[in-house]
Structure formats: C-alpha cells, structure tokens
Design a protein around this motif. Structure first.
Motif, PDB file in Angstrom:
ATOM      1  N   ARG A 194     -28.404 -54.811  70.431  1.00  0.00           N
ATOM      2  CA  ARG A 194     -26.989 -54.446  70.448  1.00  0.00           C
ATOM      3  C   ARG A 194     -26.647 -53.339  71.432  1.00  0.00           C
ATOM      4  O   ARG A 194     -25.489 -53.206  71.830  1.00  0.00           O
ATOM      5  CB  ARG A 194     -26.544 -54.024  69.039  1.00  0.00           C
ATOM      6  CG  ARG A 194     -26.855 -55.038  67.963  1.00  0.00           C
ATOM      7  CD  ARG A 194     -26.396 -56.432  68.321  1.00  0.00           C
ATOM      8  NE  ARG A 194     -24.969 -56.527  68.572  1.00  0.00           N
ATOM      9  CZ  ARG A 194     -24.349 -57.622  68.961  1.00  0.00           C
ATOM     10  NH1 ARG A 194     -25.054 -58.724  69.211  1.00  0.00           N
ATOM     11  NH2 ARG A 194     -23.045 -57.629  69.154  1.00  0.00           N
ATOM     12  N   SER A 195     -27.585 -52.502  71.810  1.00  0.00           N
ATOM     13  CA  SER A 195     -27.279 -51.444  72.776  1.00  0.00           C
ATOM     14  C   SER A 195     -28.529 -51.085  73.551  1.00  0.00           C
ATOM     15  O   SER A 195     -29.649 -51.202  73.044  1.00  0.00           O
ATOM     16  CB  SER A 195     -26.719 -50.201  72.078  1.00  0.00           C
ATOM     17  OG  SER A 195     -27.725 -49.503  71.363  1.00  0.00           O
ATOM     18  N   ILE A 196     -28.315 -50.661  74.798  1.00  0.00           N
ATOM     19  CA  ILE A 196     -29.405 -50.209  75.659  1.00  0.00           C
ATOM     20  C   ILE A 196     -28.864 -49.083  76.538  1.00  0.00           C
ATOM     21  O   ILE A 196     -27.766 -49.190  77.096  1.00  0.00           O
ATOM     22  CB  ILE A 196     -29.967 -51.368  76.517  1.00  0.00           C
ATOM     23  CG1 ILE A 196     -31.139 -50.887  77.376  1.00  0.00           C
ATOM     24  CG2 ILE A 196     -28.886 -52.002  77.365  1.00  0.00           C
ATOM     25  CD1 ILE A 196     -31.892 -52.025  78.055  1.00  0.00           C
ATOM     26  N   CYS A 197     -29.594 -47.982  76.618  1.00  0.00           N
ATOM     27  CA  CYS A 197     -29.200 -46.817  77.415  1.00  0.00           C
ATOM     28  C   CYS A 197     -30.411 -46.340  78.201  1.00  0.00           C
ATOM     29  O   CYS A 197     -31.543 -46.390  77.707  1.00  0.00           O
ATOM     30  CB  CYS A 197     -28.675 -45.682  76.535  1.00  0.00           C
ATOM     31  SG  CYS A 197     -27.239 -46.125  75.529  1.00  0.00           S
ATOM     32  N   VAL A 198     -30.173 -45.849  79.419  1.00  0.00           N
ATOM     33  CA  VAL A 198     -31.226 -45.337  80.284  1.00  0.00           C
ATOM     34  C   VAL A 198     -30.952 -43.858  80.545  1.00  0.00           C
ATOM     35  O   VAL A 198     -29.819 -43.483  80.879  1.00  0.00           O
ATOM     36  CB  VAL A 198     -31.294 -46.110  81.613  1.00  0.00           C
ATOM     37  CG1 VAL A 198     -32.429 -45.585  82.478  1.00  0.00           C
ATOM     38  CG2 VAL A 198     -31.475 -47.602  81.348  1.00  0.00           C
ATOM     39  N   TYR A 199     -31.983 -43.020  80.399  1.00  0.00           N
ATOM     40  CA  TYR A 199     -31.848 -41.577  80.585  1.00  0.00           C
ATOM     41  C   TYR A 199     -32.899 -41.105  81.585  1.00  0.00           C
ATOM     42  O   TYR A 199     -33.968 -41.722  81.724  1.00  0.00           O
ATOM     43  CB  TYR A 199     -32.025 -40.841  79.257  1.00  0.00           C
ATOM     44  CG  TYR A 199     -31.022 -41.257  78.195  1.00  0.00           C
ATOM     45  CD1 TYR A 199     -29.768 -40.661  78.130  1.00  0.00           C
ATOM     46  CD2 TYR A 199     -31.324 -42.262  77.269  1.00  0.00           C
ATOM     47  CE1 TYR A 199     -28.839 -41.037  77.169  1.00  0.00           C
ATOM     48  CE2 TYR A 199     -30.403 -42.646  76.309  1.00  0.00           C
ATOM     49  CZ  TYR A 199     -29.162 -42.026  76.261  1.00  0.00           C
ATOM     50  OH  TYR A 199     -28.241 -42.411  75.311  1.00  0.00           O
ATOM     51  N   ASP A 200     -32.567 -39.991  82.259  1.00  0.00           N
ATOM     52  CA  ASP A 200     -33.480 -39.449  83.269  1.00  0.00           C
ATOM     53  C   ASP A 200     -34.113 -38.131  82.849  1.00  0.00           C
ATOM     54  O   ASP A 200     -34.970 -37.615  83.570  1.00  0.00           O
ATOM     55  CB  ASP A 200     -32.764 -39.272  84.605  1.00  0.00           C
ATOM     56  CG  ASP A 200     -31.529 -38.386  84.501  1.00  0.00           C
ATOM     57  OD1 ASP A 200     -31.230 -37.910  83.387  1.00  0.00           O
ATOM     58  OD2 ASP A 200     -30.868 -38.174  85.526  1.00  0.00           O
ATOM     59  N   ASP A 201     -33.711 -37.548  81.715  1.00  0.00           N
ATOM     60  CA  ASP A 201     -34.279 -36.279  81.269  1.00  0.00           C
ATOM     61  C   ASP A 201     -34.512 -36.309  79.764  1.00  0.00           C
ATOM     62  O   ASP A 201     -33.647 -35.930  78.980  1.00  0.00           O
ATOM     63  CB  ASP A 201     -33.347 -35.124  81.629  1.00  0.00           C
ATOM     64  CG  ASP A 201     -33.937 -33.758  81.252  1.00  0.00           C
ATOM     65  OD1 ASP A 201     -35.176 -33.676  81.138  1.00  0.00           O
ATOM     66  OD2 ASP A 201     -33.156 -32.810  81.067  1.00  0.00           O
ATOM     67  N   PRO A 202     -35.693 -36.800  79.346  1.00  0.00           N
ATOM     68  CA  PRO A 202     -36.764 -37.383  80.152  1.00  0.00           C
ATOM     69  C   PRO A 202     -36.472 -38.849  80.488  1.00  0.00           C
ATOM     70  O   PRO A 202     -35.595 -39.460  79.873  1.00  0.00           O
ATOM     71  CB  PRO A 202     -37.977 -37.268  79.223  1.00  0.00           C
ATOM     72  CG  PRO A 202     -37.388 -37.385  77.851  1.00  0.00           C
ATOM     73  CD  PRO A 202     -36.043 -36.711  77.911  1.00  0.00           C
ATOM     74  N   GLY A 203     -37.190 -39.388  81.457  1.00  0.00           N
ATOM     75  CA  GLY A 203     -36.985 -40.771  81.860  1.00  0.00           C
ATOM     76  C   GLY A 203     -37.403 -41.732  80.767  1.00  0.00           C
ATOM     77  O   GLY A 203     -38.585 -41.852  80.450  1.00  0.00           O
ATOM     78  N   CYS A 204     -36.439 -42.431  80.167  1.00  0.00           N
ATOM     79  CA  CYS A 204     -36.747 -43.338  79.068  1.00  0.00           C
ATOM     80  C   CYS A 204     -35.613 -44.338  78.906  1.00  0.00           C
ATOM     81  O   CYS A 204     -34.527 -44.189  79.471  1.00  0.00           O
ATOM     82  CB  CYS A 204     -36.975 -42.572  77.766  1.00  0.00           C
ATOM     83  SG  CYS A 204     -35.511 -41.688  77.172  1.00  0.00           S
TER      84      CYS A 204
END
Length: 517
Positions: A412-422
């Motif tokens: 249902r949801s997907i998010c990308v983060y860079d701090d930390p990369g995940c």
C-alpha cells in the motif's frame, strides 16, 4: 482481570482475562520479556501487547507507513489506529486511537508533531504524535477521503474524497478554515492526489480514467491527461523535473511531460513520453498501488579510471549520466517491489530540471465548480477514438534493475529516504518492512518477537541533523579558542568591553562590590 495501560495517553492497551485461578493473590511484570506472572496456588505466565502472530507490525492490514528523520520515529496506520515507533529501539512509543470509523489515510505536518487522520465518513482529525491526544477537527468531506497531502512550507493541507471535492485547509489557524475548494473534479470517485510545490501543480486521478492538472493557488484547470483505460491507482511528480508518473489498475505505468511554471514547455507537453507494464508473469500484470522516485543530478564528467570517479547504486558512474539519473520504485497488488531506471529517457527526450515557481499567494481564496469540463473529459477518455497511452518516445528507455517479493499481500505504500538510505514499505500482510536501497531486508517493525532491531540511526544525534550538529561543534571550537587567555592583548580587549545590559526600558541600579563593615 489484568489491564495494561499507557500512562502517557491513559489508554488501555490490552485486557487479559485470568482463568483457572480462584483468587488472584499476586502478579509481577517482566518488561524485558514482555511477560506477566500471576500467582495463586499455581503460577501462570501471560504475554502482554502480544496479540496476533509474532513478527507482525499490527493486528490489521497496514494502509500506510512513513519515517520522520527529524524525530527519529516511524508512524504506521491501520484501519483503527496509528502507532508511533522509536527508530532507535524499534519499540512502540505511542498509540493514536481513531474509534469513530475506519482510517483511510494520514499525513503529518512539517515538524512531525501533528498527525492528520482521514476516515471513511469524510472527517479529518488532528492528533498530537507525542501524546496521542486529539487536538482539533478540520472541515469534513461528505464521503470517504481517498487522499491527503501536507505542504509544510505554507502550512496547508489538501484533501480529496469520493464526494469529488478538493479542499485546501489552512493549518496555521486554530479554527476551521477552508482556503480554496473545487467541486465536481471528476465524473468518478477521486482515487489519488499528487502535489508539486516547485511546479505549483496539483494532480488528481479518478475512476473515470482522467488525470486533471490544476493550479495550486486558484485550482484552475491547466490540462487533462487522457489515455488510461482503467482506474487511476497512483500519481507522483518527479521534482525538479517537469514529469508526472501515473499508474492504473491494468498494470500500466506512464510518464507524462507536464507544463512548466516559467520558460518554454517541452515539445511533447501533456503527452505520454513512454510507458511500461508491471508484468507479474508472461501472461498477467499487477496493478501498481504506490510509487517513489529518486532523481540524482548529473555530476561533471570524470575519467572512469581516476580515483575520484566513484560508482554507487544510486548514482552510477557520473560521466555516463549526462542528464542525471532517475530511479522509480513501485509496489504492486501482489506485494512485489520493483526498481526501474528511466535515466535514458531524460537523455533521449532532452529533459532536465526546470526553475520553480517563485511568487504566489498560498492563502488566496477560491471556489471552483468543474462540472462543465468533467463530463466532457470523461466521455473523451472512454471514447473509442482515444487511443490507450500513445507514446512519443518509441525506442526502449526503461530498464528494470531489480525486483523482489516485499510482502505476501498487496503493498500500500513505499517511501525512499537518504538519511539513512533505506526503503520503507507497508502492506496488507500486517507488516511494515525496512530495506536497503538494493532491496535487502534490514528489519521489520514488530509489536513483539525475538528478532533483534536493526536500523542504522545514531542515538546521540536524535532530533539534530548532521549539518546543524557540525555547525554547533564548529562554533564551540571557535568560542573555546577565544576564551584561552594566551595573549595580553586579548585579555585587555575583553576587559575593555562594555557590559551588555537588558533592554527593558527600566532604570537598573548596578551596585559595586560590598565591603564588610
């Protein structure tokens, strides 16, 4: 009967009916094992906060999850409540109950202190993410709210619902206030919404197969994107590029060139540049429910053999990407996650970052009725003369880099983060999972279980980003150097400085040193 209470919110987490005991004489809690021992003539052990199967995030399907780097917390939502998780320990910090009806969506403000929760009846409630207490209510829709987005720069909340209405709420006011409202957006139920502050655009999709682009300040229609032949399931802008990516229930994913706020538009504006199918097998496709994009700007050309030329999963070799690199993560109805590389599209279509809209009145009032264009566009979208997603770029420009089974049910949801990369994913299999950017499982948000928590976050930097922390340390070093009395000139200079007095406007008497009589 034993009840477990949250002392922060005064809410009952769990009720345990103690059976097989005539009289409960004593009980003791063992927090390290989340276990309660009760005693009479026999000893019985109970697990608390452990309803459902182990290694699950919640007892109900997860509809959405997000990570707030500023506070180092995760927030997950199911149909009845929200849970706030500590990113350092993986434990539950707070539970926000929403008992009225089923939750359909949620978002948070710019600081992560307030959670806006929308439900099936069209209500919008604001909760404190620290205490779980209700703060206030916003103006409701007449039917279920299907999407909501918060703009932290302007303190504005945007909501769309099955009443085919778009409402722009002012979060800076304590009372309910609707800044702008557009009615009869689509001929069908509105299913999704996307927002780009850089472009000043709002995109909505519905079951009438139409994507509508509107101005953020006036809610005036800019253009209608036609070509889908099934319900629109997901929309996302690709900032800072003038691109919009859409998906439908047939498994189609399309990339559109959209108008720019300033300058000359692309030669294929409001048209499909390329499309691809989210194929589950050679015979069937799965609908994409959620998407996330990562754009990396091009770096100066370098020699691949030089020591400064580096290759990473996110950027690749810098000199091979003249227009930068564009990655798209998708999650589908079967629970699979896929990574697509659209970098070649930027070079072939000659698309680069566009300047953002500089001036606007975010609190301008407007009321728009879109009835005149809604029916016309709906008929055009479903007519036989309208081809299904005709593309302008004919050569192959999309490459599937990686795919993996992220969930056992619909994602249902997907998010990308860079701090930390995940990568953070949530699905109907009642789990929220955290992955590396390459698709390797890091950890799972668990209500309980024996698997240790593994998330790369610094304990001593909670609430402070690295740039701010470095600035504080640098200022401390400079102050320390100034405070060292190594030169007589520095001492005399500090002694000659006039005292700083408070600017209160009152007469202040400064007494000299007192001597004993």
């Amino acid at each position: 009967v034993i009840k477990i209470w949250d002392l922060g919110t005064y809410q009952c987490f769990q009720t345990i009916n103690v059976g097989g005991i005539m009289r409960l004489r004593a009980f003791v809690s063992i927090p390290g094992h989340k276990r309660i021992l009760v005693a009479d003539r026999k000893l019985i052990a109970y697990d608390y906060l452990n309803t459902g199967a182990p290694d699950q995030t919640d007892e109900y399907p997860i509809i959405k999850a997000m990570y707030i780097p500023r506070l180092r917390v995760f927030i997950s939502a199911c149909s009845t409540h929200l849970r706030v998780w500590d990113a350092v320990s993986g434990a539950i910090k707070c539970v926000i109950e929403h008992p009225d009806t089923e939750i359909t969506d949620f978002c948070v403000d710019g600081r992560g202190r307030k959670a806006f929760v929308a439900d099936h009846l069209g209500a919008v409630k604001v909760y404190n993410t620290t205490t779980g207490c209700e703060i206030r209510k916003l103006t409701a829709h007449k039917q279920e709210i299907s999407g909501m987005i918060y703009c932290p720069e302007d303190s504005i909340l945007m909501t769309v619902g099955w009443d085919r209405t778009l409402k722009v709420h002012d979060d800076s006011e304590r009372s309910r206030k609707i800044l702008r409202e557009a009615t009869n957006l689509h001929a069908g139920d509105v299913t999704c919404i996307a927002f780009s502050r850089r472009l000043g655009l709002i995109a909505t999709g519905a079951t009438d197969c139409v994507i509508a682009l509107r101005e953020f300040t006036r809610l005036r229609s800019i253009s209608f994107l036609l070509g889908h032949k099934a319900d629109i399931t997901a929309l996302t802008f690709v900032d800072p590029l003038p691109l919009l990516i859409s998906a439908d229930s047939n498994g189609n994913v399309a990339v559109w060139a959209i108008p720019q706020p300033t300058g000359q538009n692309h030669r294929y504006v409001n048209e499909v540049l390329t499309r691809f199918m989210n194929m589950q097998s050679l015979e069937s496709a799965a609908a994409v429910n959620c998407m996330a994009t990562v754009y990396t700007e091009a770096e100066p050309e370098q020699d691949p053999g030089s020591p400064t030329a580096t290759t990473t999963f996110m950027t690749g070799v810098a000199h091979t990407q003249k227009r930068g690199r564009l990655l798209v993560y998708t999650g589908d109805e079967d629970g699979d996650a896929r990574l697509w590389d659209l970098s070649k599209l930027l070079e072939v279509a000659d698309i680069g970052p566009c300047p953002g809209k500089k001036e606007w009145d975010a609190r301008k009032g407007a009321e728009v009725d879109c009835t005149n264009t809604t029916e016309t566009m709906s008929q055009r979208a479903m007519s036989m003369s309208q081809a299904e997603l005709p593309t302008r770029i004919l050569e192959p420009v999309v490459k599937q880099v990686h795919s993996w089974s992220a969930h056992t049910d619909s994602m249902r949801s997907i998010c990308v983060y860079d701090d930390p990369g995940c990568i953070l994913t949530a699905g109907y299999d009642q789990t929220v999972r955290i992955w590396t950017l390459e698709g390797q499982l890091l950890t799972v948000l668990r209500a309980y279980g024996q698997t240790p928590w593994n998330f790369p976050v610094k304990v001593d930097a909670i609430g402070i980003d690295e740039a701010t922390l470095d600035g504080i340390l640098q200022r401390a070093k400079e102050y320390k150097l100034e405070a060292i009395p190594d030169e007589p000139a520095a001492i005399s200079a500090r002694a000659s400085r006039a005292p700083i007095l408070p600017q209160s406007g009152k007469n202040i008497a400064i007494e000299g040193p007192k001597t004993a009589r």
